[in-house]
Design a protein around this motif. Structure first.
Motif: not given
Length: 173
Positions: A125-135
């Protein structure tokens, strides 16, 4: 001063260097190039290109992952990582307002799997999101991030896709 090819004397050369340096132009010597290549660090990522030409960055280690993700990537870029395993951060460079196309998403997810401890798994399973949603909260270990607005995708390694991403290099992937 003679301008014929290979006819500059040492004095002519120094005069030319002086005139150029007065204008803010500095000629590099062979020694400068050797020093530059040796002293310049390599980028903190491996660079791949999707079928449509979209750049995909794959981090080289925990510190490099963090630097790439929080200092080089833009908020609208896409971030991917294998779920529940150690591995490289993967960044897909996107133009602002553009969405990722499915083949590029599969390329990036395949690279996330390939550059992780789950490499030998048949499906992961690979997770993904926009960089702006990383902290990155204070105290979190190097390379680890907190993720929101997460999406996931189950991926299996496709040998043909890997071969294309690696430029057709023969070998066991």
């Amino acid at each position: 001063m003679s301008w014929e090819k290979n006819s500059l004397t040492e004095t002519d050369w120094k005069e030319l260097q002086l005139k150029l340096s007065e204008k803010g132009i500095v000629l590099a010597t062979k020694d400068d190039h050797k020093r530059w290549n040796r002293d310049t660090p390599s980028p903190p990522f491996r660079l791949f290109t999707s079928l449509n030409g979209t750049p995909i960055w794959v981090g080289k280690g925990a510190k490099e992952n963090e630097h790439m993700t929080f200092h080089l990537a833009r908020g609208h870029d896409l971030w991917l990582h294998i779920r529940d395993w150690a591995g490289s951060h993967v960044i897909v460079r996107l133009e602002k307002g553009n969405n990722i196309d499915p083949p590029t998403l599969l390329d990036a997810a395949t690279l996330a799997l390939y550059y992780s401890k789950a490499k030998g798994e048949s499906v992961a399973e690979v997770m993904y999101t926009s960089v702006k949603y990383l902290r990155k909260p204070k105290g979190l270990p190097v390379g680890e991030v907190l993720v929101s607005h997460l999406k996931t995708l189950n991926i299996r390694v496709e040998q043909e896709r890997l071969q294309r991403l690696f430029g057709g290099v023969a070998g066991s992937f």
